[in-house]
Structures are given as structure tokens and as C-alpha cells.
Enzyme design. Sequence first.
Site, PDB file in Angstrom:
ATOM      1  N   TYR A  57     -42.563 -63.474 -45.055  1.00 45.09           N
ATOM      2  CA  TYR A  57     -41.455 -63.028 -45.885  1.00 45.09           C
ATOM      3  C   TYR A  57     -41.919 -62.665 -47.305  1.00 45.09           C
ATOM      4  O   TYR A  57     -41.285 -63.063 -48.296  1.00 45.09           O
ATOM      5  CB  TYR A  57     -40.371 -64.105 -45.971  1.00 45.09           C
ATOM      6  CG  TYR A  57     -39.801 -64.568 -44.657  1.00 45.09           C
ATOM      7  CD1 TYR A  57     -39.812 -63.753 -43.528  1.00 45.09           C
ATOM      8  CD2 TYR A  57     -39.248 -65.837 -44.536  1.00 45.09           C
ATOM      9  CE1 TYR A  57     -39.285 -64.201 -42.312  1.00 45.09           C
ATOM     10  CE2 TYR A  57     -38.712 -66.288 -43.333  1.00 45.09           C
ATOM     11  CZ  TYR A  57     -38.752 -65.464 -42.228  1.00 45.09           C
ATOM     12  OH  TYR A  57     -38.234 -65.913 -41.030  1.00 45.09           O
ATOM     13  N   HIS A 121     -44.777 -68.371 -35.574  1.00 43.89           N
ATOM     14  CA  HIS A 121     -43.820 -67.322 -35.918  1.00 43.89           C
ATOM     15  C   HIS A 121     -43.863 -66.173 -34.909  1.00 43.89           C
ATOM     16  O   HIS A 121     -44.901 -65.586 -34.663  1.00 43.89           O
ATOM     17  CB  HIS A 121     -44.147 -66.798 -37.315  1.00 43.89           C
ATOM     18  CG  HIS A 121     -43.015 -66.072 -37.963  1.00 43.89           C
ATOM     19  ND1 HIS A 121     -43.026 -65.721 -39.287  1.00 43.89           N
ATOM     20  CD2 HIS A 121     -41.819 -65.641 -37.490  1.00 43.89           C
ATOM     21  CE1 HIS A 121     -41.900 -65.102 -39.603  1.00 43.89           C
ATOM     22  NE2 HIS A 121     -41.159 -65.029 -38.513  1.00 43.89           N
TER      23      HIS A 121
END
Length: 350
Positions: A57, A121
Amino acid sequence: MSSSTYPKLSTLLPPIILGGGAYNTQMNADPAALPIRALIRRAFDLGITAIDTSPYYGPSELLIGDALLHSAQPRRDYLLMTKVGRIQEVDFDYSPAWIRKSVARSLQRLHTNYLDVVFCHDIEFVSRPAVLNAVRTLFELVDEGTIRYVGISGYPPLVLAEIAVAVRKTLGRPVDVVQSYCHYNLQNGKLLTALSTLKGEAGVDVVINASPLSMGLLSGAFPGDFHPAPRALQEACVVAHKWCLERGETLPGVAMRWAFAKWQGQGPTISGASYVEELEANVEAYREMSTAKEGKLGLYRDAGVDEAAVERMEPLWDEVRGLLGEWVDWSWESPPSGHVLWKLVGESKL
């Protein structure tokens, strides 16, 4: 030391987790300009005592770490959740060496000497043996005391369930938590198809519903070129938002209440917020649909659903889903067609 040394994660997480995915240039042109210090202070005031982020992110970990440095909240009073393995859109590294390097970097960025949860992830982009190797490395970091709980995250619920079962069978211990995004919201409720396997055969303690507005799809505006939803679905959501406005509502307000009411009792919800007002609106939506109307959210993990509030909202939810038509429960392809799974050298030995 193992995760069994710690309390069950389900007993620690508040019903709303602050999502750090918004502190990224995909969602905000200048994440550093957001009032993240004020957001996190207000989140703690409201009883949102868990924060989720990822190195993927962009500057999210750095911005959250800065806010935590300027917070008076003791470290023991909140949980930090981050991820490993996804570096860029098509750049993954699930090798043990990178997992350890990524965790060490997250510790520095977040100014902490331990992480409460680390997820692998977007596991659907990676071969199963590589995921198993990465999870094994995270289990080692739990045993070493660097992290406390291990999770996997991704988009397709059935893939998450399949891998969670494989972890338990192959490694002899389950992951503590699974995070699925964009799969339990007003447009798409498919996370339920995997829930019994995740909590049963896979032995997962917590299933987290992330992105109840489907990465901005249900925000009332076109989310941006990054979003994988086809234009026709995005247009249907804009039409639904206009319909809600004509009735004194907004699509995100209607959608957030749906997510909180329908997911209540199943696990926490990760919801991002770019501004304090947005955060407070999310909490108000939760309280409206919950029997817990006052007090800090962390105290109400076992709160029930306000059935009268649900009855009032059902006609709105039904109408919006009717406007979405053929797009209800539609999912995009992840990974996209032609994607080559990231593999670990020597993985055939597993």
C-alpha cells in the site's frame, strides 16, 4: 513460543479494524496530506484498536508509523496487522529470505518490536508450495516471538479456503486468521461459500471481511482506472447511488449498514477511512445495526444485530441489489487470465 501461547485472536479484535489501504496513491492522490494522525487518535477514542496495512500500500506503513509515534496510546492497547509477499502489482516474493526482510522492515516502519498479525498477501497469485513455504516462515517468526499470529489474504474465497486447509494438513497447525476482500458487501456475498470450510476443516479462528465498499465500487462515484470491475458494473453502482440520494440516503451509507448487519457475529470488518468524518460515519453505521449503541467498539465483540434496524433497511438493500441486477455476486478474475504464478525455487520438494 507459538500462537497458542497468546489468547485467541478472535477475543482481541474489535468489530471494526481501521484499513490502511486508503493511504495509497491508488485511493488518494497525496496520502501524506491525509489527517492520519488525527484519524488514528479518533479511532482509538472510538475503540477501534486494530490497524491493517501492507508494504504493497505505498507509503501506508510509514504514515501509520508516524501517526503511532504521535499517539499517546500504549503499544499493548492496540494490534498491528501487516502483510508480506506482494511488492508491486505484478511483483511478488514469497521466499523465506524476503519474508524475514519484509517483516523486519515493517517493524522499523511501524516503530514496534513485534507485529500482532502478518498475512501472506494475495496468495492466489502464488503457487501453493510457495505459499506453504512462506507460511512456514511466518510460523517460525511466531515461535521466535517476532510476530504473534499468522494469516493469509486474497480475493477468491474458495482459494483461500483451499490453501488454509492445505496449511493445516501440511504444516500441522492452522493459520489464525484469513482476510478476504471485496467478497462480502452489498454487491457480492460470496465469502459465505467458504466460511464453513475456513472455520471447520481449515481450523481458522478469525475470518475478516475487508473492503465492504469493494475498493470504492460502492462509494457512489467511479472508483478509478485501477478498479477491475467492468464499466457496466461501475455505472450500475452510480445509478444505485442516485436512487439512494433520491430517498435521502447514500449508496455507501446503505452498503456499510448491510455489511455490518450481515457480517455481525462472523468476524471483524476492515474499513478504510481517509477523513475523521468518514471514520465516524462508519462507526455510526455499525452502531445503528448493532445492539451495542454506546461505548467503545472493542467492548462489543459479541454484540447482536438490531433486528428492527435490519427490518427498516431490508427494502433499501433489496432495491439496490435489484438495480445491480446481473452483477449481484459477480466477481472479477483473480489472478487475471495469463498470469504466471510466482514460484519458489525447489518448491517441488514440498
